[in-house]
Write a protein that holds these residues in place. Structure first.
Motif, PDB file in Angstrom:
ATOM      1  N   TYR A  55       0.900  -1.175  -0.008  1.00 42.36           N
ATOM      2  CA  TYR A  55       0.014  -0.120   0.023  1.00 42.36           C
ATOM      3  C   TYR A  55       0.692   1.156  -0.053  1.00 42.36           C
ATOM      4  CZ  TYR A  55      -4.034  -2.885   1.106  1.00 42.36           C
ATOM      5  OH  TYR A  55      -5.145  -3.739   1.440  1.00 42.36           O
ATOM      6  N   ARG A  56       0.616   2.084  -0.970  1.00 42.75           N
ATOM      7  CA  ARG A  56       1.561   3.234  -1.078  1.00 42.75           C
ATOM      8  C   ARG A  56       0.331   4.532  -1.134  1.00 42.75           C
ATOM      9  NH1 ARG A  56       2.931   4.532  -6.186  1.00 42.75           N
ATOM     10  NH2 ARG A  56       2.960   3.050  -7.685  1.00 42.75           N
ATOM     11  N   ALA A  57       0.719   5.748  -0.920  1.00 43.33           N
ATOM     12  CA  ALA A  57      -0.171   7.080  -1.277  1.00 43.33           C
ATOM     13  C   ALA A  57       0.037   7.405  -2.769  1.00 43.33           C
ATOM     14  CB  ALA A  57       0.259   8.046  -0.258  1.00 43.33           C
ATOM     15  N   GLN A  58      -1.312   7.741  -3.109  1.00 43.55           N
ATOM     16  CA  GLN A  58      -1.143   8.409  -4.790  1.00 43.55           C
ATOM     17  C   GLN A  58      -0.477   9.613  -4.762  1.00 43.55           C
ATOM     18  OE1 GLN A  58      -5.172   8.327  -6.540  1.00 43.55           O
ATOM     19  NE2 GLN A  58      -5.501   5.920  -6.229  1.00 43.55           N
ATOM     20  N   SER A  59      -0.524  10.370  -3.827  1.00 42.91           N
ATOM     21  CA  SER A  59       0.044  11.591  -3.662  1.00 42.91           C
ATOM     22  C   SER A  59       1.010  11.836  -2.428  1.00 42.91           C
ATOM     23  CB  SER A  59      -0.872  12.808  -4.075  1.00 42.91           C
ATOM     24  OG  SER A  59      -1.717  12.676  -2.962  1.00 42.91           O
ATOM     25  N   THR A  60       1.871  13.089  -2.424  1.00 45.07           N
ATOM     26  CA  THR A  60       2.337  13.247  -1.116  1.00 45.07           C
ATOM     27  C   THR A  60       1.398  13.707  -0.003  1.00 45.07           C
ATOM     28  OG1 THR A  60       4.163  13.866  -2.688  1.00 45.07           O
ATOM     29  CG2 THR A  60       4.197  14.804  -0.331  1.00 45.07           C
ATOM     30  N   MET A  61       1.607  12.913   0.946  1.00 44.22           N
ATOM     31  CA  MET A  61       0.930  13.236   2.277  1.00 44.22           C
ATOM     32  C   MET A  61       1.368  14.529   2.978  1.00 44.22           C
ATOM     33  SD  MET A  61      -0.205  10.633   5.199  1.00 44.22           S
ATOM     34  CE  MET A  61      -1.807  10.843   6.271  1.00 44.22           C
ATOM     35  N   PRO A  62       0.503  15.518   3.226  1.00 43.44           N
ATOM     36  CA  PRO A  62       1.031  16.751   4.085  1.00 43.44           C
ATOM     37  C   PRO A  62       1.559  16.446   5.150  1.00 43.44           C
ATOM     38  CG  PRO A  62      -1.554  16.796   3.430  1.00 43.44           C
ATOM     39  CD  PRO A  62      -1.062  15.414   3.184  1.00 43.44           C
ATOM     40  N   GLU A  63       2.623  17.230   5.462  1.00 42.85           N
ATOM     41  CA  GLU A  63       3.397  17.036   6.828  1.00 42.85           C
ATOM     42  C   GLU A  63       2.559  17.244   7.723  1.00 42.85           C
ATOM     43  OE1 GLU A  63       6.899  19.537   6.937  1.00 42.85           O
ATOM     44  OE2 GLU A  63       7.504  18.976   4.952  1.00 42.85           O
ATOM     45  N   ASN A  64       2.998  16.557   9.034  1.00 45.09           N
ATOM     46  CA  ASN A  64       1.929  16.479  10.188  1.00 45.09           C
ATOM     47  C   ASN A  64       2.898  16.456  11.449  1.00 45.09           C
ATOM     48  OD1 ASN A  64       0.103  15.843  12.019  1.00 45.09           O
ATOM     49  ND2 ASN A  64      -0.923  14.509  11.027  1.00 45.09           N
ATOM     50  N   ALA A  65       2.875  17.558  12.033  1.00 42.30           N
ATOM     51  CA  ALA A  65       3.705  17.592  13.269  1.00 42.30           C
ATOM     52  C   ALA A  65       3.327  16.846  14.473  1.00 42.30           C
ATOM     53  CB  ALA A  65       4.079  19.150  13.655  1.00 42.30           C
ATOM     54  N   CYS A  66       1.899  16.469  14.517  1.00 44.48           N
ATOM     55  CA  CYS A  66       1.335  15.719  15.532  1.00 44.48           C
ATOM     56  C   CYS A  66       1.861  14.247  15.552  1.00 44.48           C
ATOM     57  CB  CYS A  66      -0.088  15.395  15.080  1.00 44.48           C
ATOM     58  SG  CYS A  66      -0.927  14.545  16.501  1.00 44.48           S
ATOM     59  N   PHE A  67       2.481  13.907  16.727  1.00 44.27           N
ATOM     60  CA  PHE A  67       2.890  12.362  16.873  1.00 44.27           C
ATOM     61  C   PHE A  67       2.832  12.049  18.366  1.00 44.27           C
ATOM     62  CE2 PHE A  67       6.674   9.272  17.148  1.00 44.27           C
ATOM     63  CZ  PHE A  67       5.921   8.287  16.502  1.00 44.27           C
ATOM     64  N   LYS A  68       2.071  11.317  18.668  1.00 45.25           N
ATOM     65  CA  LYS A  68       1.589  10.852  19.963  1.00 45.25           C
ATOM     66  C   LYS A  68       1.368   9.358  20.125  1.00 45.25           C
ATOM     67  CE  LYS A  68      -0.752  15.196  20.973  1.00 45.25           C
ATOM     68  NZ  LYS A  68      -2.170  15.698  21.415  1.00 45.25           N
ATOM     69  N   PRO A  69       2.747   8.625  19.916  1.00 46.45           N
ATOM     70  CA  PRO A  69       2.929   7.194  19.877  1.00 46.45           C
ATOM     71  C   PRO A  69       2.155   6.479  20.849  1.00 46.45           C
ATOM     72  CG  PRO A  69       4.947   7.816  20.281  1.00 46.45           C
ATOM     73  CD  PRO A  69       4.063   9.248  20.069  1.00 46.45           C
ATOM     74  N   GLY A  70       1.221   5.407  20.695  1.00 44.41           N
ATOM     75  CA  GLY A  70       0.821   4.741  21.478  1.00 44.41           C
ATOM     76  C   GLY A  70       1.123   2.949  21.229  1.00 44.41           C
ATOM     77  N   HIS A  71       1.417   3.064  20.165  1.00 46.72           N
ATOM     78  CA  HIS A  71       1.800   1.319  19.802  1.00 46.72           C
ATOM     79  C   HIS A  71       2.996   1.511  18.900  1.00 46.72           C
ATOM     80  CE1 HIS A  71      -2.548   2.155  19.968  1.00 46.72           C
ATOM     81  NE2 HIS A  71      -2.605   0.827  20.110  1.00 46.72           N
ATOM     82  N   ALA A  72       3.657   0.348  18.662  1.00 43.54           N
ATOM     83  CA  ALA A  72       5.040  -0.116  18.100  1.00 43.54           C
ATOM     84  C   ALA A  72       5.033  -1.426  17.470  1.00 43.54           C
ATOM     85  CB  ALA A  72       5.955   0.389  19.082  1.00 43.54           C
ATOM     86  N   ILE A  73       5.800  -1.689  16.463  1.00 43.99           N
ATOM     87  CA  ILE A  73       6.375  -2.830  15.907  1.00 43.99           C
ATOM     88  C   ILE A  73       7.612  -2.999  16.135  1.00 43.99           C
ATOM     89  CG2 ILE A  73       6.383  -4.303  13.893  1.00 43.99           C
ATOM     90  CD1 ILE A  73       4.212  -2.248  12.570  1.00 43.99           C
ATOM     91  N   ILE A  74       8.093  -4.198  16.859  1.00 42.41           N
ATOM     92  CA  ILE A  74       9.246  -4.156  17.469  1.00 42.41           C
ATOM     93  C   ILE A  74       9.987  -5.574  16.736  1.00 42.41           C
ATOM     94  CG2 ILE A  74      10.947  -4.433  19.359  1.00 42.41           C
ATOM     95  CD1 ILE A  74       9.236  -2.010  19.310  1.00 42.41           C
ATOM     96  N   PHE A  75      11.226  -5.347  16.253  1.00 42.19           N
ATOM     97  CA  PHE A  75      11.724  -6.538  15.458  1.00 42.19           C
ATOM     98  C   PHE A  75      12.760  -7.043  16.342  1.00 42.19           C
ATOM     99  CE2 PHE A  75       9.809  -3.885  12.112  1.00 42.19           C
ATOM    100  CZ  PHE A  75       9.401  -4.706  11.369  1.00 42.19           C
TER     101      PHE A  75
END
Length: 210
Positions: A133-153
């Motif tokens: 899955y990938r975006a058809q166009s560039t996604m607007p920049e977003n300063a919001c980042f409040k992580p509550g989940h993660a994928i750990i390798f």
């Protein structure tokens, strides 16, 4: 000069059209200027200084869905990991004081609410979401980042790499050398649904993806 000219026009409007009379010669001009300044001051700002523009919550970023041609057996960090975990935090992580989730080989996650170890089939499904899955166009920049989940390798029980997710903001951050392409509405929807299907309960909601 621009505001003075506008005030003069408004002055004549008050005098001629509305037939308002003032006790002093300059009173009409002063009143007009004050009313114009009040009107200008009520305009909403177009952007906040010092903040990155954010996508509107109603903004729609369509996806392109197609096989990437990549394989988890050949793509970092999947090819190096012997385990992949999904995490949910008891509370959102403080990214200002701890910008990276893995420091000197140690996981710097807050209190963990859920910790799910993926099967090989689930790992392959996760890979498909991230790379097909990938975006058809560039996604607007977003300063919001409040992580509550993660994928750990993990490799030999040591954290190797991470992808940290903020579902409310629609943003992700990850370790260097990870290339999972751009995100879009459907990709986020599928990823959140994947977390929920795998048993993560906190911070995910049921939604119907396209």
């Amino acid at each position: 000069m621009r505001y003075r000219s506008a005030a003069v026009v408004f002055y004549h409007y008050l005098s001629d059209e509305m037939s308002i009379r003032f006790p002093y010669p300059n009173a009409r001009l002063i009143t007009a200027a004050c009313l114009l300044l009040i009107a200008c001051g009520q305009r909403k700002p177009t952007g906040a200084p010092g903040k990155t523009a954010q996508a509107s919550p109603s903004a729609s970023i369509p996806c392109i869905v197609e096989k990437s041609g990549k394989s988890p057996r050949e793509t970092y960090p999947f090819r190096m990991a012997d385990q992949v975990h999904l995490l949910s935090y008891a509370e959102e992580r403080d990214v200002e004081n701890e910008p990276s989730l893995i420091i000197n080989g140690a996981l710097k996650a807050p209190e963990i609410k859920d910790d799910i170890t993926l099967t090989r089939e689930q790992t392959d499904a996760l890979f498909a979401i991230l790379y097909d899955y990938r975006a058809q166009s560039t996604m607007p920049e977003n300063a919001c980042f409040k992580p509550g989940h993660a994928i750990i390798f993990y490799r030999q029980q040591q954290p190797l790499a991470y992808i940290e997710v903020s579902f409310p903001c629609g943003t992700v951050r990850h370790s260097r050398h990870i290339d999972i392409g751009s995100f879009c509405d459907e990709k986020f929807c599928r990823l959140q649904d994947f977390f929920k299907q795998c048993g993560i309960r906190r911070g995910v909601k049921a939604q119907r993806c396209k």
